[in-house]
Design an enzyme around this catalytic site. Structure first.
Site, mmCIF file in Angstrom:
data_model
loop_
_atom_site.group_PDB
_atom_site.id
_atom_site.type_symbol
_atom_site.label_atom_id
_atom_site.label_comp_id
_atom_site.label_asym_id
_atom_site.label_seq_id
_atom_site.Cartn_x
_atom_site.Cartn_y
_atom_site.Cartn_z
ATOM 1 N N ASP B 9 0.710 0.275 52.873
ATOM 2 C CA ASP B 9 -0.577 -0.381 52.632
ATOM 3 C C ASP B 9 -0.330 -1.874 52.760
ATOM 4 O OD1 ASP B 9 -2.838 -1.577 51.659
ATOM 5 O OD2 ASP B 9 -2.766 -0.646 49.673
ATOM 6 N N LYS B 72 -4.103 -11.667 55.795
ATOM 7 C CA LYS B 72 -4.866 -10.568 56.389
ATOM 8 C C LYS B 72 -6.267 -11.020 56.800
ATOM 9 C CE LYS B 72 -6.005 -5.739 55.217
ATOM 10 N NZ LYS B 72 -5.803 -4.722 54.158
ATOM 11 N N GLU B 172 -8.067 2.623 55.594
ATOM 12 C CA GLU B 172 -7.713 2.642 54.168
ATOM 13 C C GLU B 172 -8.505 3.664 53.339
ATOM 14 O OE1 GLU B 172 -7.911 -1.518 53.233
ATOM 15 O OE2 GLU B 172 -6.112 -1.911 54.409
ATOM 16 N N ASP B 194 -14.009 1.184 48.332
ATOM 17 C CA ASP B 194 -12.719 0.494 48.375
ATOM 18 C C ASP B 194 -12.923 -1.020 48.428
ATOM 19 O OD1 ASP B 194 -10.248 -0.561 48.947
ATOM 20 O OD2 ASP B 194 -9.867 0.657 50.720
#
Ligand code: ZN
Lengths: 246, 637
Positions: B9, B72, B172, B194
């Site tokens: 992850d 990211k 994800e 999420d």
């Protein structure tokens, strides 16, 4: 190719029977009236085939997806009458046989083939599971007029839609709770209307005169007009949906 | 036997790896220091050492210009894609200003976000390799489902630069659903909500005897817990400005990092407490400021951010043609879902209590591990059927987009569309490939151009050009075009405008490999020793400052932890020093808080003190008292 990779102990790794991998025949019979030319037995293990793309028993893949139409890929006859539950089961069986993840430990060539076949299966499923798209596709297979060439709708339909359009515009102007409720029920109406047209379409396909019959073009045109109306209704439905989501 | 495939992850704030164990269950991999989580922070120390993870985060306040957070958010982006807020919170310099993939300029060298992400991946993989006892080379990396093509490709490139074979780019929320439904006890329709550090995804899935089928996905690739921190920090900065803190101090990168860290901690504490305190103390700038923050006030600050998740949820349900009543479970993923206000909003939206049994911080990595095992040949009866989150199409004459593959189409996917020429004897057609839901190409994400040349001269409208889109099981796109009459063909693997070309990736892979030959351990050891010295100096000063007011037990704990650091410094293990420092940080927290409070009280100006006291009293009156002794949550962000 038929080798099974290593399996660790896990509930989801139990022998495949539970999830429907082993028995081609367990997915229901292919109607006798089937007009698709699908080989009936696997050339490798001689078990009956549900679809021409992959053997549910030995998982041999047959790289000929391009030769078949969407119905044939799913081992189904060209018909509007598809049982959704059965279609879904066939889709899952095909996916279990063809999804690239199932080829992870095999060679690159197999994986690439799986990418292609799996994409064809996904495409076919998206067309077949939606009654409108299924009808459009069937009409194309039967050589009927396409939407780009023939834009007519059933008599009186567009006049009727004027009023519906007005309602939508009015609601858009002042989207309070009561307008939202009204739009939700209008959308339900629209769906009902569309379903009614699709039922007529299904009936027309069921009694479609054979090639060369002089009545055939008339029936195909009737189907075209109803599908045009469905497309129009779908557009309205999406408009309302977008309005309600925002 | 080859080393196992690792599930990773790669998060905005934290990264971690997981593996499926002999018992068939996935578990997060803990490093030799016992920690599973590697903060997604990269710091470039003087002398060329690259520090990653907790050690890098420690350096942030002292070396903000060379420490990169939340990289990211920059993946696959041009500078014009960043919001004002995002830009103002990045102290480092960006190059170039034009439309290509942005780079960060650090210590005179330019880095792409892909390279910096590769550093994080390398750290995660190295730690995992040390635990597994083999060199891990094959991985599954997760990405937000709502990442576009450029962002997904950038992630793939980061893996390659790190010298890894990326077997799969996995969404994800889909990964989370795997971890959730693996036991076979949760069949039905599931919504995965999420909210991570920097991205929000919502996916609707149907789980049925081992088949995980995504029905619809939606989200916001630039919304996450980071934004909560920023909103708090922003509010504090405004108040500090009003209280007379000079503008130069408020723009100081070091102070911004201190503020960011304080805001993050306040956010975490308010998940358990009803009130917390922010203390900002920077001697270097003469800034000493504090305020209490009640949960209710925090919730009003972040409410607009939470509200932004509602639209995507509604859209995903609507695309799946489902009503909230038809959902069997809502699974929460991501650190930001610890926030009670987020949970409450989700409950209200779906009319049911969300499922919180999973560790929101680990569940994505666990799912990645399951998929990794699958790609090794395990879990034969488990199957993941995912979708593409955004529509793909080509620009047509007039600037509109002809959609070729609509959003939420199952992948792998293929679709063709026919096009023709616009003028007589036109010999080439340019296909501008776009991604997004908007009607006009200029409002969608531009993915690049495909040019079909050599079409034989024909009257306009005569050529029949089939443009075929293929999305593979990683969700990545290839486009081919073919003219039917002549058979002329063209094929591109889309290199997004903000992506790296194959040549660039190859060069970076080589560079990275060359770097790997240098003695990274020695460099890291040197940096960590310097860090440790710095931390110890600060600690000793604080202990002296708190003389007599610290209880004997805490003091002796601190002393033990301090000895641990000194011992580790004499050793040869960077992880050893890192772990010892981490422990010391935890143990010394009461001391840090106490000294900061004293310093602040002693030095705050009269006016400011009044304001602070008033505000503290107001918030206390509004919220029930708490004893303040509850454990601090430290493992999220
Ligand atoms: Zn067979």
């Amino acid at each position: 190719m038929a080798e099974s990779p290593n399996r660790p102990a896990h509930p989801l790794d139990a022998p495949e029977a539970a999830a429907g991998g082993s028995a081609c025949g367990s997915l229901g019979h292919t109607p006798a009236a089937s007009i698709c030319a699908v080989p009936s037995r696997c050339v490798r293990c001689d078990e009956p085939l549900t679809t021409p793309l992959v053997c549910g028993s030995c998982r041999t893949v047959f790289p000929a997806a391009n030769e078949y139409d969407h119905f044939a890929r799913f081992g189904l006859p060209r018909t509007m009458e598809i049982d959704e539950r059965d279609l879904e089961r066939r889709y899952l069986m095909l996916s279990r046989g063809l999804h690239p993840d199932q080829f992870a430990v095999r060679g690159t060539e197999d994986k690439l083939l799986a990418e292609q076949l799996s994409a064809h299966v996904n495409d076919a499923f998206s067309v077949l599971k939606d009654r409108f798209r299924r009808a459009e596709y069937l009409l194309e297979l039967e050589g009927g007029p396409q939407r780009a060439q023939e834009k007519r709708t059933p008599a009186g339909f567009l006049a009727e839609m004027l009023e519906v359009n007005e309602q939508i515009e009015e609601a858009r102007g002042a989207l309070d709770d009561s307008a939202r409720k009204q739009m939700a029920s209008l959308r339900a109406e629209i769906t009902k209307r569309r379903d009614a047209f699709l039922a007529e379409v299904a009936q027309a396909f069921a009694s479609l005169p054979a090639q060369g019959d002089l009545r055939r073009p008339g029936v195909l045109l009737k189907i075209r007009e109803r599908l045009n109306a469905c497309a129009y209704l779908e557009g309205l439905s999406v408009q309302i949906r977008e309005m309600l989501v925002s | 036997m080859a080393a196992p495939v690792l599930g990773i992850d790669l998060g905005t704030t934290n990264s971690l790896a997981a593996l499926v164990g002999a018992d068939g269950k996935p578990a997060a991999l803990r490093g030799l220091d016992g920690e599973a989580i590697v903060p997604s922070v990269v710091s470039f120390a003087e002398g060329g050492a690259v520090v990653v993870g907790r050690a890098a985060r420690r350096r942030a306040a002292d070396d903000p210009m060379h420490t990169v957070f939340s990289v990211k958010r920059l993946m696959g982006k041009g500078i014009e894609d960043l919001t004002e807020v995002e830009r103002s919170h990045c102290p480092y310099e960006f190059v170039p200003a034009d439309g290509s993939q942005l780079r960060l300029k650090i210590r005179g060298r330019e880095y792409t976000p892909q390279e910096i992400s590769a550093q994080i991946l390398r750290e995660v993989v190295n730690r995992a390799s040390a635990v597994v006892g083999e060199t891990v080379t094959r991985v599954v990396i997760t990405v937000p489902a709502y990442f576009d093509e450029s962002q997904k490709q950038a992630t793939m490139a980061a893996g390659q630069i790190a010298g890894l074979q990326v077997l799969r780019i996995l969404n994800e929320p889909t990964a989370a659903s795997l971890a959730y439904g693996l036991d076979g006890l949760h069949d039905g329709v599931v919504v995965v909500y999420d909210l991570g550090g920097g991205t929000f995804d919502v996916s609707v899935l149907k789980i049925e005897s081992g088949v995980f089928r995504v029905l619809a996905t939606n989200g916001d690739a630039a919304l996450g817990g980071d934004d909560f921190d920023r909103a708090i920090a922003e509010r504090c900065a405004q108040e500090m400005r009003a209280a007379g803190v000079p503008e130069t101090a408020l723009r100081d990168p070091g102070l911004l990092q201190v503020l960011r860290a304080a805001a993050e901690r306040a956010k975490m504490e308010l998940s358990e407490k009803l009130e917390t305190e922010l203390v900002i103390s920077e001697d270097r700038l003469g800034v000493r400021w504090r305020r209490t923050l009640a949960r209710a006030e925090f919730e009003s600050i972040v409410a607009p951010l939470i509200e932004r998740t509602v639209g995507p949820c509604r859209r995903a349900l609507s695309d799946a043609e489902l009503e909230p009543e038809q959902v069997h479970a809502v699974v929460l993923v991501g650190g930001a879902t610890y926030v009670p206000a987020v949970r409450a909003r989700v409950e209200q939206l779906f009319g049911r209590k969300p499922y919180c049994e999973l560790n929101p911080m680990e569940v994505v990595a666990l799912g990645a591990a399951v998929q990794a095992k699958k790609l090794e040949g395990g879990f034969q009866n488990l199957l993941l059927l995912d979708v593409t989150p955004l529509s793909l199409g080509t620009e047509t004459y007039g600037g509109a987009v002809a959609k070729v593959i609509p959003r939420n189409t199952a992948i792998p996917a293929r679709a063709s569309e026919q096009f023709t020429t616009f003028t007589d004897n036109q010999t080439a057609i340019v296909f501008h490939i776009c991604q997004g839901e908007r009607e006009l190409a200029k409002d969608c994400r531009s993915l690049g151009k495909l040019i079909l040349r050599g079409i034989p001269g024909m009257p306009a409208g005569m050529p029949r050009v089939d443009v075929t889109f293929h999305i593979d099981s990683d969700g990545l796109l290839t486009v081919t075009a073919q003219e039917r009459r002549s058979g002329v063909k063209a094929k591109v693997e889309i290199v997004p405008k903000h992506g790296l070309s194959l040549d660039e990736i190859t060069r970076l892979v080589q560079e990275a490999a060359a770097h790997a030959k240098e003695d990274f351990v020695a460099a890291r050891l040197a940096t960590l020793r310097a860090d440790a010295e710095f931390v110890l100096r600060k600690l000793d000063a604080r202990v002296a400052d708190a003389a007599g007011r610290l209880d004997a037990e805490t003091l002796s704990e601190i002393q033990t932890a301090r000895d641990g650091v000194v011992d580790a410094m004499a050793g040869q293990s960077p992880d050893g020093i890192d772990g010892a420092l981490h422990y010391l940080e935890d143990v010394a927290r009461p001391l840090v808080e106490m000294t900061m409070n004293t310093v602040a009280q002693r030095a705050v100006s009269g006016k400011l003190l009044d304001e602070v006291t008033q505000s503290a009293e107001r918030t206390k009156a509004a919220a029930p008292a708490h004893d303040g002794s509850g454990p601090l949550s430290v493992k999220r962000g």
